[in-house]
Design a protein around this motif. Structure first.
Motif, PDB file in Angstrom:
ATOM      1  N   VAL B 293      26.584 -58.626 -34.248  1.00  0.00           N
ATOM      2  CA  VAL B 293      25.437 -57.210 -35.703  1.00  0.00           C
ATOM      3  C   VAL B 293      25.878 -58.477 -36.639  1.00  0.00           C
ATOM      4  N   THR B 294      27.184 -59.211 -36.715  1.00  0.00           N
ATOM      5  CA  THR B 294      28.067 -60.173 -37.978  1.00  0.00           C
ATOM      6  C   THR B 294      28.056 -61.253 -37.627  1.00  0.00           C
ATOM      7  N   ASP B 295      28.090 -62.096 -38.453  1.00  0.00           N
ATOM      8  CA  ASP B 295      29.366 -63.459 -38.283  1.00  0.00           C
ATOM      9  C   ASP B 295      30.142 -63.930 -38.333  1.00  0.00           C
ATOM     10  N   ALA B 297      33.497 -62.003 -37.479  1.00  0.00           N
ATOM     11  CA  ALA B 297      34.870 -60.583 -37.798  1.00  0.00           C
ATOM     12  C   ALA B 297      34.612 -61.571 -36.330  1.00  0.00           C
ATOM     13  N   PRO B 298      35.251 -63.054 -36.239  1.00  0.00           N
ATOM     14  CA  PRO B 298      36.124 -63.749 -35.539  1.00  0.00           C
ATOM     15  C   PRO B 298      36.778 -63.056 -34.923  1.00  0.00           C
ATOM     16  N   TYR B 300      36.833 -60.412 -33.275  1.00  0.00           N
ATOM     17  CA  TYR B 300      36.700 -58.526 -32.881  1.00  0.00           C
ATOM     18  C   TYR B 300      34.987 -59.232 -32.281  1.00  0.00           C
ATOM     19  N   ASP B 301      34.749 -59.769 -31.828  1.00  0.00           N
ATOM     20  CA  ASP B 301      33.397 -59.839 -31.726  1.00  0.00           C
ATOM     21  C   ASP B 301      32.817 -58.525 -30.275  1.00  0.00           C
ATOM     22  N   LEU B 303      33.836 -55.620 -30.342  1.00  0.00           N
ATOM     23  CA  LEU B 303      33.458 -54.905 -31.435  1.00  0.00           C
ATOM     24  C   LEU B 303      31.752 -55.294 -31.695  1.00  0.00           C
ATOM     25  N   VAL B 304      31.441 -56.574 -32.535  1.00  0.00           N
ATOM     26  CA  VAL B 304      30.797 -56.639 -32.907  1.00  0.00           C
ATOM     27  C   VAL B 304      29.307 -56.723 -32.600  1.00  0.00           C
ATOM     28  N   ALA B 306      29.433 -54.685 -29.326  1.00  0.00           N
ATOM     29  CA  ALA B 306      28.916 -53.520 -28.772  1.00  0.00           C
ATOM     30  C   ALA B 306      28.219 -52.898 -29.091  1.00  0.00           C
ATOM     31  N   ILE B 307      28.092 -53.018 -31.095  1.00  0.00           N
ATOM     32  CA  ILE B 307      27.287 -52.412 -31.580  1.00  0.00           C
ATOM     33  C   ILE B 307      25.530 -52.784 -30.961  1.00  0.00           C
TER      34      ILE B 307
END
Lengths: 430, 430
Positions: B293-295, B297-298, B300-301, B303-304, B306-307
């Motif tokens: 859902v956002t590009d 945060a490499p 942490y993808d 987590l990104v 999982a949203i």
């Protein structure tokens, strides 16, 4: 005069101007939103070297990091290190939730070190001074603590003024009862003394202090649900409706106010919860804790609650209080603080993109352009946590680090490289 | 006969019965959903000791873990260890995405070791055999590879059959172009040979092989968006509509089919994406990768995404392909596989709770009861990752480990303890 009082008479303060500039919003819009109470700038003039930060739907979504010693654990030095970590990873606000000894001294040091607005929960210091004995508390002591903290420079305070006696039996029907520390202490006091919530009863006196120091009230949700089974129940919404009353009283008195929210909420109920607060609390900025969308992942509650926080930011929250991987298990370490902050920067940003906040997705586009061009330095520059991203990339084989692929797909199977070849083929055909 | 052919003639197979039992669904409902193509059981009889797992909205949401060597990195032994980790942390499906040397041997070993259904992307082996040279590929080789993999016991295969020549210019308008490895290879081949997608053109031959071995097709989304800026565009939905055609052809032929989905999608567009697939693909089970859902945060993808995956599971997906913290940076390690699996178990479960899947929230209630009772052992039992939760709890001061609080709030400020006192006070008053 408080920021709200200034806004009401049409004055754009320096703080409003600074916030407007940072948020790329017209100062007149900031003024109008402040005057309407839909935006706040928690900013106590006694907190030296603090920068004003705006909270409200016209601004980007902000995050708060909770810090502070618990009675069993931690020291000032450790908490100051955690403060540094929180600032490094983008906390817009911090709260000092210290309980136990030296509460005032620790807070003073935290204020000195924090360039971002700092909040507290005054009942923690009050009960700490009584060595944990809630029954001994009286209202004059609580007012003294509030005043001392205001004088010291605290920018915003959580006050559990909306949890009333009649709500307590509703909360006791729940699986988890009351999981707000402040809320449970207030409830115990009410029952011990057979009296109404003393903050609610003395709200005018509280506002007298806050208006003098321009301390922003954060109306505590003493009855936030502590598990999915308790979410969106009568206790929660009865209290929320009282918080709405208190919002009105604050605004009339010129005190800036935001409202705290849950907690543990199933994913599908988050939108409704955000809308209900906007309605019952007249658009006051909503400051939520998570929400956690499942109870079964202790150790991962930063991730679990970032899911809820993204939905919250999309549908109505303005400030997200982080939850760390230590939640439900212990006091957070520095690493937990980092993980909590990054998770919440992600949630705040993903929420801003989702609600179409102007300019929010610009950085995503910049990242994507850098990806397409295999510009790794630019990618790390755009990353929320450049160090972690770079370290992870460096784990690959060395040969892959100079250029046009990574070890995930390898050179021959990299789709971005293949796309380049496709473009060349298409160009030839033209 | 395939599971779908059996379902069409009203036969409840052993696999359906096993799945029905595990999912606590009436076998007749499973049969009906299978017959309608809204549920699949990827289950190749040649995959020995494999347990049948159901995918569809009548079942709990499932997760898939991608494994396999990339050409630059990893070995069979490493990938088998990752398989163990994936199984330990709850992967319901795994895919072997190995490219490079020994693809067939590695897959054989993975199949032997995997008690859960295993999927592949046959074009990877095909192009690997040609040492990465896409232009050399011909359809007979691709068909041979599909047949060999089917004989070996592969339970489901990703085939990028819906990406047509006319879609390629649409994809080239994008910021990121084509980010699907298989999709980009197919596109390159089409341009090199000036021909239509060979899988699309030879779909009947493909189905002949798949029907013989009851291999489930996972229709690849070669044009999934690779960044927020490319999300929900014409290229994506044009391909999706072709996938809908192919779904029909599969069902008519008795081949089980699911559809793959994005990718990178802003949070607010996920619901629409899920609904569009249900509509264009006639309710075929949707198997999504994230969405991210956002590009930005490499690292942490997991987590990104999982949203996004929680929203996807809530609104229409049936199978979630994990994304690990290594995404966009390199091949995942064992630790990455663990983090990816846990994040996706959280998303799948939170989605099941949110869509009101029967019984999903029972475990949350059990956890909450254990929390209320300070029953730490029971809490760890209910936890998605008991070891991590327990280890984190053990970091607290030793004195807190025998009983009724944790170091987060400490004994005096624990709201759960205070709630107990409140209940005693209320009982006294009665």
């Amino acid at each position: 005069m408080t920021q709200l009082q200034e806004a009401k008479v049409g004055v754009i303060t320096d703080a409003m101007r600074t916030v407007a500039e940072r948020e790329k919003a017209p100062p007149e819009t900031v003024l109008a939103e402040m005057a309407a109470g839909r935006a706040v700038i928690p900013f106590n003039p006694s907190h030296k070297n603090c920068r004003p930060v705006g909270v409200g739907r016209i601004f980007s979504t902000k995050i708060n990091a909770n810090l502070g010693c618990s009675k069993d654990r931690s020291s000032l030095q450790e908490e100051l290190s955690k403060l540094d970590v929180a600032l490094k990873y983008g906390a817009d606000f911090v709260m000092d939730l210290t309980v136990g000894k030296d509460v005032s001294f620790i807070r003073g040091e935290m204020l000195k070190h924090s360039p971002v607005p700092l909040g507290t929960v005054p009942i923690y210091e009050t009960v700490s001074r009584l060595e944990g004995s809630v029954p001994k508390m009286d209202m004059s002591l609580l007012l003294d603590v509030i005043e001392e903290q205001a004088e010291q420079g605290v920018d915003f305070m959580t006050l559990h003024a909306g949890l009333l006696r009649r709500h307590i039996p509703l909360a006791m029907k729940r699986v988890m009862g009351i999981v707000s520390r402040g809320g449970s202490l207030m409830a115990e006091w009410m029952l011990e003394h057979d009296k109404e919530n003393p903050l609610y009863e003395n709200w005018d006196k509280v506002l007298d202090i806050l208006v003098k120091h321009d301390v922003t009230v954060s109306l505590g949700d003493g009855l936030r649900p502590g598990c999915l089974a308790d979410a969106s129940d009568e206790a929660q919404f009865e209290e929320l409706s009282v918080l709405g009353e208190l919002v009105k009283a604050c605004r009339e008195r010129g005190v800036q106010v935001m409202v705290e929210g849950p907690g543990h909420i199933p994913f599908n109920e988050i939108k409704m919860n955000m809308e209900k607060e906007q309605e019952l609390c007249f658009g006051a900025p909503f400051y939520v804790l998570g929400p956690v969308v499942t109870d079964i992942a202790p150790g991962y509650d930063h991730l679990v609650s970032a899911i809820g926080a993204t939905a919250a930011a999309t549908y109505g929250a303005s400030l997200l209080c982080y939850v760390t991987p230590a939640e439900h298990l212990g006091l957070p370490t520095e690493e937990d603080v980092k993980q909590g902050c990054v998770a919440y920067k992600i949630a705040a940003h993903a929420g801003d993109v989702a609600r179409g906040f102007p300019g929010a997705a610009d950085i995503d586009l910049k990242m994507s352009e850098a990806r397409k061009n295999f510009d790794w330095d630019k990618q790390f520059e755009c990353a929320l946590d450049p160090e972690t991203a770079k370290a992870r990339w460096m784990k690959g084989e060395p040969e892959s680090h100079d250029e046009d692929h990574c070890t995930m797909c390898g050179k021959e199977f990299c789709a971005v490289r293949t796309t380049k070849r496709i473009k060349e083929l298409l160009a030839k055909k033209d």
